[in-house]
Design an enzyme around this catalytic site. Structure first.
Site, PDB file in Angstrom:
ATOM      1  N   HIS A 121      -6.676  -1.394   6.600  1.00 35.27           N
ATOM      2  CA  HIS A 121      -6.683  -2.278   7.775  1.00 35.27           C
ATOM      3  C   HIS A 121      -8.045  -2.335   8.483  1.00 35.27           C
ATOM      4  O   HIS A 121      -8.577  -3.402   8.758  1.00 35.27           O
ATOM      5  CB  HIS A 121      -5.625  -1.843   8.790  1.00 35.27           C
ATOM      6  CG  HIS A 121      -4.268  -1.616   8.188  1.00 35.27           C
ATOM      7  ND1 HIS A 121      -3.773  -2.387   7.164  1.00 35.27           N
ATOM      8  CD2 HIS A 121      -3.294  -0.710   8.453  1.00 35.27           C
ATOM      9  CE1 HIS A 121      -2.562  -1.976   6.837  1.00 35.27           C
ATOM     10  NE2 HIS A 121      -2.243  -0.956   7.605  1.00 35.27           N
TER      11      HIS A 121
ATOM     12  N   LYS B 134       0.828  -1.180   0.000  1.00 38.00           N
ATOM     13  CA  LYS B 134       0.000   0.000   0.000  1.00 38.00           C
ATOM     14  C   LYS B 134       0.876   1.249   0.000  1.00 38.00           C
ATOM     15  O   LYS B 134       2.031   1.124   0.392  1.00 38.00           O
ATOM     16  CB  LYS B 134      -0.962  -0.018   1.185  1.00 38.00           C
ATOM     17  CG  LYS B 134      -0.326   0.279   2.546  1.00 38.00           C
ATOM     18  CD  LYS B 134      -1.379   0.254   3.602  1.00 38.00           C
ATOM     19  CE  LYS B 134      -1.592   1.600   4.217  1.00 38.00           C
ATOM     20  NZ  LYS B 134      -0.605   1.978   5.201  1.00 38.00           N
TER      21      LYS B 134
HETATM   22  C1  BG6 Z   1       0.832   0.935   8.293  1.00 35.29           C
HETATM   23  C2  BG6 Z   1       0.643   2.417   8.382  1.00 35.29           C
HETATM   24  O1  BG6 Z   1       0.093   0.391   7.240  1.00 35.29           O
HETATM   25  O2  BG6 Z   1       0.405   0.340   9.514  1.00 35.29           O
HETATM   26  C3  BG6 Z   1       1.380   2.997   9.579  1.00 35.29           C
HETATM   27  O3  BG6 Z   1       1.120   3.019   7.192  1.00 35.29           O
HETATM   28  C4  BG6 Z   1       0.984   2.278  10.840  1.00 35.29           C
HETATM   29  O4  BG6 Z   1       1.113   4.396   9.710  1.00 35.29           O
HETATM   30  C5  BG6 Z   1       1.120   0.772  10.655  1.00 35.29           C
HETATM   31  O5  BG6 Z   1       1.835   2.722  11.876  1.00 35.29           O
HETATM   32  C6  BG6 Z   1       0.560   0.023  11.843  1.00 35.29           C
HETATM   33  O6  BG6 Z   1       0.879  -1.331  11.702  1.00 35.29           O
HETATM   34  P1  BG6 Z   1       1.033  -2.263  12.971  1.00 35.29           P
HETATM   35  O7  BG6 Z   1       1.248  -3.604  12.418  1.00 35.29           O
HETATM   36  O8  BG6 Z   1       2.212  -1.728  13.724  1.00 35.29           O
HETATM   37  O9  BG6 Z   1      -0.231  -2.109  13.741  1.00 35.29           O
END
Ligand code: BG6
Length: 479
Positions: free
Chosen positions: A228, A136
């Protein structure tokens, strides 16, 4: 990405004996670098981000022997013909034909260039053996996502394209499917008759750090909600699949995206809330405001917090609010899905018995704890009928001795095994953008006047706390 996620994950797979017998990793970039210098740099990432414990230099030596470097400009066709030659030479003495996986761990500006160049060098041709991985952001809005999907599918067939949403590779996220469809217990009550609301939270303590340039174009809605959070919502709200086939699961998720009520532009203020952090204190440490971050405009109107109230217009979910909440510089790192059940239809206990009464609630914690907690009422010991909320816990660490692989291990392994179940199909990506477009447009056309509106270390702007209608459970809220 390569340093922090890809190489450490591949190293872990190798250490667990899950890499193919024969494999080669060719890293490419425009700067000049020797293989030795590259190994040295990658080793730093492995030591920091590979699964902790039992790091052995011998394992690294063995693994790094498979990594070579090729210098080249991504916009120059010569890079790709050199790559094609190298792929051919590398696989020459291998048993069987090699699978070629092209992982675009590059700035998104190159997503449109690389596939065409790979195709120009004939590296896309084998439908079964050539695969491309896209990180992404998959577009910036509906139109650019469509354009990117068109560009990708000009050079690669949809079945060759693996669009990553790393949340889908997390153990606890996959466990939502196991929990819902491997146990008959909850499915009968997984609907509007028993569930009052669903709150999906991805709270982060970190700010934007060095990602100011990216974040100034993205913001919380594009960065976290479009992918997400909406994917989590799909897993919670989807209908059971007929089988575990990749497209069966993806179709069921797409159904949910199609059923989510579009927020009309004049209702955006009612169903969506945005925020931006000011300086404050997070985990006892002073942090600067978003506008003071590196490469961020001192007058930036970009949101670092977003909360949405959505409805899934289906018999199963009619009238049940789904709250999606995410933000940076919040007091606690927590990703979780809270299912709030309805209260009992008739209160038969005497008033004195229910002074500490809370309707049942199920919290699926994705991280940092990998757990599930079911809160319900129980009788407090004693001669009188007195009720108290209690909790039943399931915790990955306590229940299983095997460590959870990180999301990239799972996803990269799936690409190698040609399993697209946990990857985003073009139509899913576009449906998610379509849904968010009214909010993105209204926010872009009406820049927030009250930014920054929450101090770092707080749970977002005041309006959001009220908006999501969080209830307290045993004196603690889901925070
Ligand atoms: C990413 C975002 O997709 O996911 C980030 O671009 C974010 O901004 C991250 O910090 C969070 O991922 P995780 O796995 O640490 O919850």
């Amino acid at each position: 990405m390569t340093w922090r996620k890809l190489i450490p994950s591949l190293f872990d797979l190798h250490r667990d004996d899950r890499m193919p017998k024969q494999f080669a990793i060719i890293a490419s970039d425009r700067i000049a670098m020797s293989d030795v210098a590259l190994h040295q740099r990658l080793l730093g990432g492995v030591k920091q981000f590979a699964r902790k414990g039992n790091f052995k230099s011998a394992d690294w030596k063995d693994f790094s022997n498979h990594i070579t470097y090729q210098q080249g400009d991504f916009e120059d066709p010569a890079t790709y013909s050199a790559l094609a030659t190298r792929c051919e030479q590398t696989g020459k003495n291998w048993r069987g034909k090699a699978i070629h996986i092209f992982h675009m761990a590059t700035p998104p500006t190159l997503f449109g260039v690389i596939p065409e160049m790979l195709a120009g060098a004939g590296l896309n041709r084998d439908l079964a053996l050539a695969r491309i991985v896209v990180e992404k952001p998959i577009g910036h809005d509906l139109q650019s996502a469509r354009e990117l999907n068109r560009t990708l599918t000009k050079s690669f067939h949809e079945s060759q394209i693996f669009r990553i949403d790393h949340y889908l590779g997390k153990e606890t996220v996959q466990n939502i499917l196991a929990f819902r469809f491997a146990n008959p217990l909850f499915e009968p009550i997984w609907n509007r008759h028993y569930i009052e609301r669903v709150t999906l939270t991805v709270a982060e303590t970190v700010g934007v750090g060095h990602r100011g340039v990216y974040y100034e174009r993205a913001g919380a809605l594009r960065d976290m909600v479009q992918n997400h959070l909406l994917q989590l919502l799909c897993l919670v709200a989807m209908e059971p699949m007929a089988s575990f086939a990749a497209n069966e699961l993806r179709d069921k998720k797409l159904d949910v995206l199609h059923a989510i009520r579009r927020i009309s532009p004049n209702a955006v203020h009612q169903y969506a809330i945005r925020g931006q952090y000011a300086k404050g204190v997070v985990a006892g440490k002073k942090v600067c405001g978003y506008r003071q971050e590196e490469k961020v405009s001192p007058r930036s109107k970009m949101e670092t917090f977003a909360a949405l109230n959505l409805f899934v217009d289906k018999w199963r979910w009619e009238g049940v609010p789904f709250y999606l909440i995410t933000g940076k510089c919040l007091p606690k790192q927590v990703s979780e899905i809270a299912i709030q059940f309805r209260d009992v239809p008739h209160q038969l206990f005497p008033r004195e018995a229910t002074s500490d009464w809370h309707p049942s609630r199920l919290v699926m914690t994705i991280q940092p704890e990998e757990a599930m907690v079911l809160g319900f009422q129980a009788k407090y010991p004693g001669p009188k009928m007195k009720l108290r909320p209690v909790e039943m816990h399931f915790n990955y660490r306590e229940s299983f001795s095997a460590p959870s692989p990180n999301a990239y291990e799972t996803l990269l392994w799936d690409v190698m095994n040609n399993d697209p179940t946990l990857f985003m199909r073009a139509d899913q990506v576009e449906a998610a953008w379509r849904l968010l477009m009214p909010v993105l447009e209204v926010w872009a056309n009406n820049p927030a006047r009250d930014f920054p509106n929450y101090a770092a270390g707080n749970w977002g702007p005041k309006a959001a706390v009220k908006f999501s209608g969080r209830v307290k459970w045993k004196g603690k809220s889901i925070k």
